[in-house]
Design an enzyme around this catalytic site. Structure first.
Site, mmCIF file in Angstrom:
data_model
loop_
_atom_site.group_PDB
_atom_site.id
_atom_site.type_symbol
_atom_site.label_atom_id
_atom_site.label_comp_id
_atom_site.label_asym_id
_atom_site.label_seq_id
_atom_site.Cartn_x
_atom_site.Cartn_y
_atom_site.Cartn_z
ATOM 1 N N ALA A 89 0.833 -1.206 0.000
ATOM 2 C CA ALA A 89 0.000 0.000 0.000
ATOM 3 C C ALA A 89 0.866 1.253 0.000
ATOM 4 O O ALA A 89 1.849 1.339 0.745
ATOM 5 C CB ALA A 89 -0.917 0.002 1.220
ATOM 6 N N GLN A 147 14.467 12.084 -3.639
ATOM 7 C CA GLN A 147 13.938 12.610 -4.893
ATOM 8 C C GLN A 147 13.386 14.010 -4.662
ATOM 9 O O GLN A 147 12.662 14.246 -3.692
ATOM 10 C CB GLN A 147 12.834 11.700 -5.438
ATOM 11 C CG GLN A 147 12.165 12.183 -6.719
ATOM 12 C CD GLN A 147 13.130 12.244 -7.900
ATOM 13 O OE1 GLN A 147 14.083 11.477 -7.965
ATOM 14 N NE2 GLN A 147 12.894 13.162 -8.817
ATOM 15 N N TYR A 153 7.656 11.112 0.810
ATOM 16 C CA TYR A 153 7.709 9.773 0.213
ATOM 17 C C TYR A 153 9.081 9.128 0.426
ATOM 18 O O TYR A 153 9.180 7.964 0.823
ATOM 19 C CB TYR A 153 7.391 9.883 -1.275
ATOM 20 C CG TYR A 153 7.298 8.578 -2.011
ATOM 21 C CD1 TYR A 153 6.106 7.843 -2.018
ATOM 22 C CD2 TYR A 153 8.378 8.075 -2.721
ATOM 23 C CE1 TYR A 153 6.014 6.647 -2.707
ATOM 24 C CE2 TYR A 153 8.297 6.881 -3.411
ATOM 25 C CZ TYR A 153 7.110 6.174 -3.405
ATOM 26 O OH TYR A 153 7.019 4.982 -4.093
ATOM 27 N N GLY A 184 12.438 0.714 -9.254
ATOM 28 C CA GLY A 184 12.617 2.020 -9.875
ATOM 29 C C GLY A 184 11.298 2.411 -10.518
ATOM 30 O O GLY A 184 10.231 2.188 -9.955
#
EC number: 1.1.1.36
Length: 246
Positions: A89, A147, A153, A184
């Site tokens: 999830a 990122q 995240y 990825g």
């Protein structure tokens, strides 16, 4: 007797491939989805049945400890004790940190990281008692390298690695393995909907010059869920086409 596998976030693009692969491998598979997806889940279940897969769907908000406990209790009563847990999830709420609000942070941490504790805690004791268990946490390459615009995240996915390594030590002598997979970019409806220029730019940065297929992620999970991976625990499998090497 077939082993019982629970896949949280099981009706998404990657989750679907995981569910069908584990079913092909002989597992009794249970997919989880959020209660708001109940109607879509029924259609999903019918589509899988048309493909020859009998996969039960149980709804629960896995960001809630109590709802996770209810779901696992119902699965245990109606299907049986869970032998394999795939924590899949996840959501995104991408914002640059300057624009990120507390709600964006908490939503991602709750679904992507807290859910891993919430569901794993419900199955852990039973796995230890039975002397077998496979816990597989779906992280991300961005949990390893970070990122731009994904502080929430990236933090959640990085947290999975620490959780995995710590819990692996507790289960190692009891036949319970805990591992992480870090995909990825994967070719799903979301990535296919990207602007062509954006998508091509991403692909140009991947040494293999393509995104992963969901079935390739599922194949790695199938290995970690099986007997042949019994001596592997606390590990992270990077399935990213060479995007990040460590």
């Amino acid at each position: 007797m077939a082993r019982i596998a629970l896949v949280t976030g099981g009706i998404g693009g990657i989750g679907t491939s995981i569910c069908t692969r584990l079913a092909k491998d002989g597992c009794t598979v249970v997919a989880n989805c959020h209660p708001s997806e109940a109607a879509a889940a029924e259609e999903w279940k019918q589509a899988r049945a048309a493909e020859g897969f009998d996969i039960a769907v149980f709804t629960a908000d896995v960001s809630s400890f109590d709802d996770s406990a209810r779901m696992v209790r119902e699965i245990t009563e109606q299907v049986g004790p869970i032998d394999i847990l795939v924590n899949c999830a996840g959501i995104t709420r991408d914002k640059t940190f300057k624009k990120m609000e507390q709600a964006h942070w908490e939503a991602v941490i709750n679904v992507n990281l807290n859910s891993v504790f919430n569901v794993t805690r419900q199955v852990w004791d039973g796995m230890l008692e039975r002397g077998f268990g496979r816990i597989i946490n779906i992280s991300s390459v961005n949990g390893q390298r970070g990122q731009f615009g994904q502080a929430n995240y990236s933090a959640a996915k990085a947290g999975m690695h620490g959780f995995t390594m710590a819990l692996a030590q507790e289960g190692a002598s009891k036949g319970v393995t805990v591992n992480t997979i870090s995909p990825g970019y994967v070719e799903t409806a979301m990535t296919l909907a990207m602007n062509d220029d954006v998508r091509n730019s991403i692909i140009s940065g991947i040494p293999m010059r393509r995104m992963a297929q969901p079935d390739e992620i599922a194949a790695a999970i199938a290995f970690l869920a099986g007997d042949e991976s019994g001596y592997m625990t606390g590990a992270n499998l990077p399935v990213n086409g060479g995007l990040f090497m460590h």
